[in-house]
Design a protein around this motif. Structure first.
Motif, PDB file in Angstrom:
ATOM      1  N   LYS A   1       0.814  -1.222   0.000  1.00 55.25           N
ATOM      2  CA  LYS A   1       0.000   0.000   0.000  1.00 55.25           C
ATOM      3  C   LYS A   1       0.849   1.275   0.000  1.00 55.25           C
ATOM      4  CE  LYS A   1      -3.790  -2.442   2.017  1.00 55.25           C
ATOM      5  NZ  LYS A   1      -5.170  -2.262   2.351  1.00 55.25           N
ATOM      6  N   TRP A   2       2.152   1.132  -0.053  1.00 53.47           N
ATOM      7  CA  TRP A   2       3.003   2.317   0.069  1.00 53.47           C
ATOM      8  C   TRP A   2       2.830   3.293  -1.090  1.00 53.47           C
ATOM      9  CZ3 TRP A   2       8.535   0.874   2.188  1.00 53.47           C
ATOM     10  CH2 TRP A   2       8.385   0.330   3.475  1.00 53.47           C
ATOM     11  N   LEU A   3       2.664   2.773  -2.309  1.00 49.36           N
ATOM     12  CA  LEU A   3       2.529   3.691  -3.448  1.00 49.36           C
ATOM     13  C   LEU A   3       1.245   4.493  -3.313  1.00 49.36           C
ATOM     14  CD1 LEU A   3       3.799   1.530  -6.437  1.00 49.36           C
ATOM     15  CD2 LEU A   3       4.995   3.330  -5.187  1.00 49.36           C
ATOM     16  N   ASP A   4       0.171   3.795  -2.874  1.00 51.25           N
ATOM     17  CA  ASP A   4      -1.086   4.518  -2.652  1.00 51.25           C
ATOM     18  C   ASP A   4      -0.916   5.540  -1.533  1.00 51.25           C
ATOM     19  OD1 ASP A   4      -2.397   3.171  -4.610  1.00 51.25           O
ATOM     20  OD2 ASP A   4      -3.140   1.592  -3.277  1.00 51.25           O
ATOM     21  N   TYR A   5      -0.100   5.190  -0.542  1.00 51.29           N
ATOM     22  CA  TYR A   5       0.093   6.147   0.547  1.00 51.29           C
ATOM     23  C   TYR A   5       0.876   7.374   0.061  1.00 51.29           C
ATOM     24  CZ  TYR A   5       0.806   8.531   4.773  1.00 51.29           C
ATOM     25  OH  TYR A   5       0.786   9.545   5.689  1.00 51.29           O
ATOM     26  N   LEU A   6       1.840   7.169  -0.845  1.00 53.79           N
ATOM     27  CA  LEU A   6       2.568   8.326  -1.400  1.00 53.79           C
ATOM     28  C   LEU A   6       1.609   9.240  -2.162  1.00 53.79           C
ATOM     29  CD1 LEU A   6       5.970   6.810  -2.551  1.00 53.79           C
ATOM     30  CD2 LEU A   6       5.622   8.582  -0.842  1.00 53.79           C
ATOM     31  N   ASP A   7       0.630   8.622  -2.852  1.00 53.05           N
ATOM     32  CA  ASP A   7      -0.396   9.442  -3.510  1.00 53.05           C
ATOM     33  C   ASP A   7      -1.180  10.240  -2.480  1.00 53.05           C
ATOM     34  OD1 ASP A   7       0.269   8.592  -6.007  1.00 53.05           O
ATOM     35  OD2 ASP A   7      -1.271   7.041  -6.135  1.00 53.05           O
ATOM     36  N   ALA A   8      -1.494   9.592  -1.356  1.00 57.12           N
ATOM     37  CA  ALA A   8      -2.244  10.281  -0.300  1.00 57.12           C
ATOM     38  C   ALA A   8      -1.447  11.466   0.231  1.00 57.12           C
ATOM     39  CB  ALA A   8      -2.565   9.311   0.836  1.00 57.12           C
ATOM     40  N   ILE A   9      -0.125  11.315   0.297  1.00 56.17           N
ATOM     41  CA  ILE A   9       0.722  12.431   0.744  1.00 56.17           C
ATOM     42  C   ILE A   9       0.675  13.561  -0.280  1.00 56.17           C
ATOM     43  CG2 ILE A   9       3.136  13.135   1.050  1.00 56.17           C
ATOM     44  CD1 ILE A   9       3.640  10.837   2.723  1.00 56.17           C
ATOM     45  N   THR A  10       0.798  13.191  -1.559  1.00 52.50           N
ATOM     46  CA  THR A  10       0.766  14.208  -2.608  1.00 52.50           C
ATOM     47  C   THR A  10      -0.557  14.973  -2.579  1.00 52.50           C
ATOM     48  OG1 THR A  10       2.056  12.654  -3.896  1.00 52.50           O
ATOM     49  CG2 THR A  10       1.214  14.545  -5.074  1.00 52.50           C
ATOM     50  N   ASP A  11      -1.637  14.278  -2.202  1.00 53.56           N
ATOM     51  CA  ASP A  11      -2.945  14.936  -2.134  1.00 53.56           C
ATOM     52  C   ASP A  11      -3.200  15.598  -0.783  1.00 53.56           C
ATOM     53  OD1 ASP A  11      -3.435  14.115  -4.676  1.00 53.56           O
ATOM     54  OD2 ASP A  11      -4.547  12.324  -4.107  1.00 53.56           O
ATOM     55  N   SER A  12      -2.202  15.634   0.094  1.00 49.88           N
ATOM     56  CA  SER A  12      -2.346  16.207   1.441  1.00 49.88           C
ATOM     57  C   SER A  12      -3.543  15.623   2.192  1.00 49.88           C
ATOM     58  CB  SER A  12      -2.500  17.737   1.395  1.00 49.88           C
ATOM     59  OG  SER A  12      -1.478  18.334   0.688  1.00 49.88           O
ATOM     60  N   LEU A  13      -3.769  14.323   2.057  1.00 50.54           N
ATOM     61  CA  LEU A  13      -4.926  13.708   2.718  1.00 50.54           C
ATOM     62  C   LEU A  13      -4.744  13.669   4.231  1.00 50.54           C
ATOM     63  CD1 LEU A  13      -6.074  10.630   0.610  1.00 50.54           C
ATOM     64  CD2 LEU A  13      -6.809  13.002   0.470  1.00 50.54           C
ATOM     65  N   THR A  14      -5.851  13.709   4.945  1.00 44.88           N
ATOM     66  CA  THR A  14      -5.802  13.579   6.396  1.00 44.88           C
ATOM     67  C   THR A  14      -5.412  12.152   6.750  1.00 44.88           C
ATOM     68  OG1 THR A  14      -8.075  12.856   6.524  1.00 44.88           O
ATOM     69  CG2 THR A  14      -7.683  15.221   6.722  1.00 44.88           C
ATOM     70  N   VAL A  15      -4.981  11.974   7.995  1.00 47.11           N
ATOM     71  CA  VAL A  15      -4.663  10.644   8.512  1.00 47.11           C
ATOM     72  C   VAL A  15      -5.888   9.728   8.364  1.00 47.11           C
ATOM     73  CG1 VAL A  15      -4.284   9.436  10.700  1.00 47.11           C
ATOM     74  CG2 VAL A  15      -2.845  11.380  10.090  1.00 47.11           C
ATOM     75  N   ARG A  16      -7.064  10.260   8.734  1.00 48.35           N
ATOM     76  CA  ARG A  16      -8.291   9.464   8.659  1.00 48.35           C
ATOM     77  C   ARG A  16      -8.680   9.110   7.232  1.00 48.35           C
ATOM     78  NH1 ARG A  16     -11.835   9.521  13.288  1.00 48.35           N
ATOM     79  NH2 ARG A  16     -10.670  10.665  14.844  1.00 48.35           N
TER      80      ARG A  16
ATOM     81  N   PHE B   1       2.312  23.672  -5.418  1.00 55.74           N
ATOM     82  CA  PHE B   1       0.918  23.370  -5.088  1.00 55.74           C
ATOM     83  C   PHE B   1       0.136  24.661  -4.870  1.00 55.74           C
ATOM     84  CE2 PHE B   1       2.968  23.793  -1.073  1.00 55.74           C
ATOM     85  CZ  PHE B   1       2.020  24.221  -0.171  1.00 55.74           C
ATOM     86  N   PRO B   2      -1.136  24.641  -5.224  1.00 61.73           N
ATOM     87  CA  PRO B   2      -1.913  25.877  -5.130  1.00 61.73           C
ATOM     88  C   PRO B   2      -2.230  26.225  -3.670  1.00 61.73           C
ATOM     89  CG  PRO B   2      -3.317  24.059  -5.774  1.00 61.73           C
ATOM     90  CD  PRO B   2      -1.932  23.518  -5.733  1.00 61.73           C
ATOM     91  N   HIS B   3      -2.606  27.453  -3.456  1.00 61.38           N
ATOM     92  CA  HIS B   3      -3.102  27.862  -2.144  1.00 61.38           C
ATOM     93  C   HIS B   3      -4.272  26.979  -1.788  1.00 61.38           C
ATOM     94  CE1 HIS B   3      -1.297  31.660  -0.885  1.00 61.38           C
ATOM     95  NE2 HIS B   3      -1.016  31.816  -2.162  1.00 61.38           N
ATOM     96  N   ARG B   4      -4.254  26.343  -0.662  1.00 66.25           N
ATOM     97  CA  ARG B   4      -5.435  25.630  -0.254  1.00 66.25           C
ATOM     98  C   ARG B   4      -5.466  25.492   1.261  1.00 66.25           C
ATOM     99  NH1 ARG B   4      -4.437  19.956  -3.125  1.00 66.25           N
ATOM    100  NH2 ARG B   4      -4.993  18.749  -1.335  1.00 66.25           N
ATOM    101  N   THR B   5      -6.637  25.510   1.786  1.00 68.59           N
ATOM    102  CA  THR B   5      -6.770  25.319   3.228  1.00 68.59           C
ATOM    103  C   THR B   5      -7.658  24.120   3.435  1.00 68.59           C
ATOM    104  OG1 THR B   5      -8.499  26.965   3.126  1.00 68.59           O
ATOM    105  CG2 THR B   5      -6.402  27.677   4.056  1.00 68.59           C
ATOM    106  N   ASN B   6      -7.174  22.987   2.980  1.00 74.62           N
ATOM    107  CA  ASN B   6      -7.964  21.759   3.145  1.00 74.62           C
ATOM    108  C   ASN B   6      -8.035  21.409   4.629  1.00 74.62           C
ATOM    109  OD1 ASN B   6      -5.256  21.307   3.132  1.00 74.62           O
ATOM    110  ND2 ASN B   6      -5.423  19.217   2.416  1.00 74.62           N
ATOM    111  N   LYS B   7      -9.124  20.856   5.024  1.00 72.46           N
ATOM    112  CA  LYS B   7      -9.292  20.519   6.436  1.00 72.46           C
ATOM    113  C   LYS B   7      -8.609  19.206   6.719  1.00 72.46           C
ATOM    114  CE  LYS B   7     -11.312  24.163   7.523  1.00 72.46           C
ATOM    115  NZ  LYS B   7     -10.291  25.120   7.912  1.00 72.46           N
ATOM    116  N   ASN B   8      -7.495  19.312   7.386  1.00 68.31           N
ATOM    117  CA  ASN B   8      -6.739  18.100   7.672  1.00 68.31           C
ATOM    118  C   ASN B   8      -6.668  17.821   9.158  1.00 68.31           C
ATOM    119  OD1 ASN B   8      -5.655  16.398   5.704  1.00 68.31           O
ATOM    120  ND2 ASN B   8      -4.470  18.086   4.876  1.00 68.31           N
ATOM    121  N   GLY B   9      -6.162  16.646   9.507  1.00 69.77           N
ATOM    122  CA  GLY B   9      -6.043  16.361  10.939  1.00 69.77           C
ATOM    123  C   GLY B   9      -5.163  15.193  11.196  1.00 69.77           C
TER     124      GLY B   9
END
Ligand SMILES: [Zn+2]
Length: 309
Positions: free
Chosen positions: A96-111, A301-309
């Motif tokens: 699952k590491w490659l998918d996790y790197l994608d999640a990092i690139t997308d600034s996804l939350t831990v959840r 990366f563009p300006h963004r204030t995604n709700k992360n946690g």
């Protein structure tokens, strides 16, 4: 499988009934990414030449484990693989590491990353900081030509820490003291015109000449010309180190001097970083270098204030 065998297998697929096709499709889509990840690991982490435990350079192949080549050191007799002593050592679910790197690139939350990857959020929390510890190592060693440098300050945060030597401040709270105090952490960013960026968490309080000497001096190429704002600390550092310096007097409305020298790239970088970081609901100061490395990995990366946690 040999090519002829494979072609034979493919030629037989038109004999499959509907149910068999469905089963085959689902078997193929569930195929693990793990061999691909293992190959990337073997190619990327090249510590095969010497032992990560004792640095001895006589090592021999010693079987495989978890899909990775294992080596044994002739001197200390310990075994290791390409990941030993790297931030990614002993992490599970390589598939699952490659998918996790994608999640990092997308600034996804831990959840969100945990739910996408179908792993527990403790896993994605652990992964975040291990992957970022690895990613942040990927940085330029020197900056060239026109190089902008400027510092910015963030309130110090002990989030997640058990030892607190002061009363808890509400998340996103404001400093008790005015101006740049020891409650604030200083982040120094330097960026050249080829967009190579270096970041440093320099500690509490305002920037000093000693800080600039420690952090900027080793990374400025001899051809570098430093551009800063009007803060005299930069001028005295450049004077002492014999570095060509241009100071833009922002407080007097100056933006660009001689048509080329400004600090707009580095200031835009500060504001992108702060705006992006704002989406994480408070980040512990000890993790700031990880987040800076994360930001550096996606510099445009563009300006963004995604709700992360
Ligand atoms: Zn050894």
């Amino acid at each position: 499988m040999k090519t002829t065998e494979f072609l034979e297998l493919v030629s037989k697929t038109n004999q499959l009934d509907h149910r068999q096709r469905t089963l085959l499709t689902s078997a193929l889509t569930q195929l693990s990414d793990e061999p691909k990840v293992n190959e990337l690991i073997e190619n990327h982490f090249d510590n095969k030449g010497s032992c990560p435990h004792c640095a001895h350079n006589k090592c021999y192949r010693h079987g495989t484990a978890h899909g990775l080549q294992r080596y044994r050191c002739k001197a200390c007799k310990k075994t290791f693989n390409a990941l030993t002593k790297t931030p990614l050592a002993h992490l599970r679910y390589k598939a699952k590491w490659l998918d996790y790197l994608d999640a990092i690139t997308d600034s996804l939350t831990v959840r969100k990353a945990a739910s996408n990857l179908k792993v527990h959020r403790n896993t994605t929390f652990r992964w975040r900081h291990r992957f970022l510890a690895w990613i942040k190592q990927d940085r330029a060693t020197t900056l060239h030509g026109i190089t902008e440098a400027d510092e910015t300050n963030l309130l110090e945060s002990h989030k997640g820490s058990r030892k607190l030597d002061r009363k808890l401040r509400k998340r996103g709270g404001s400093a008790c003291k005015r101006g740049i105090s020891n409650e604030q952490v200083c982040i120094l960013i330097a960026r050249d015109r080829s967009k190579q960026t270096l970041d440093f968490v320099t500690g509490n309080g305002a920037i000093t000449k000693a800080i600039l000497t420690t952090y900027l001096k080793p990374i400025l190429d001899s051809d570098a010309l430093l551009v800063s704002d009007g803060n005299p600390t930069y001028d005295s550092f450049c004077h002492a180190e014999n570095i060509t310096h241009k100071a833009v007097n922002l407080s007097q409305g100056q933006r660009v001097i001689e048509g080329a020298y400004h600090v707009q790239n580095v200031n835009a970088y500060h504001s992108r970083f702060k705006s992006w970081l704002g989406g994480f609901h408070g980040v512990a100061t000890k993790y700031l270098p990880n987040y800076l490395g994360w930001c550096r990995m996606m510099p445009e990366f563009p300006h963004r204030t995604n709700k992360n946690g």
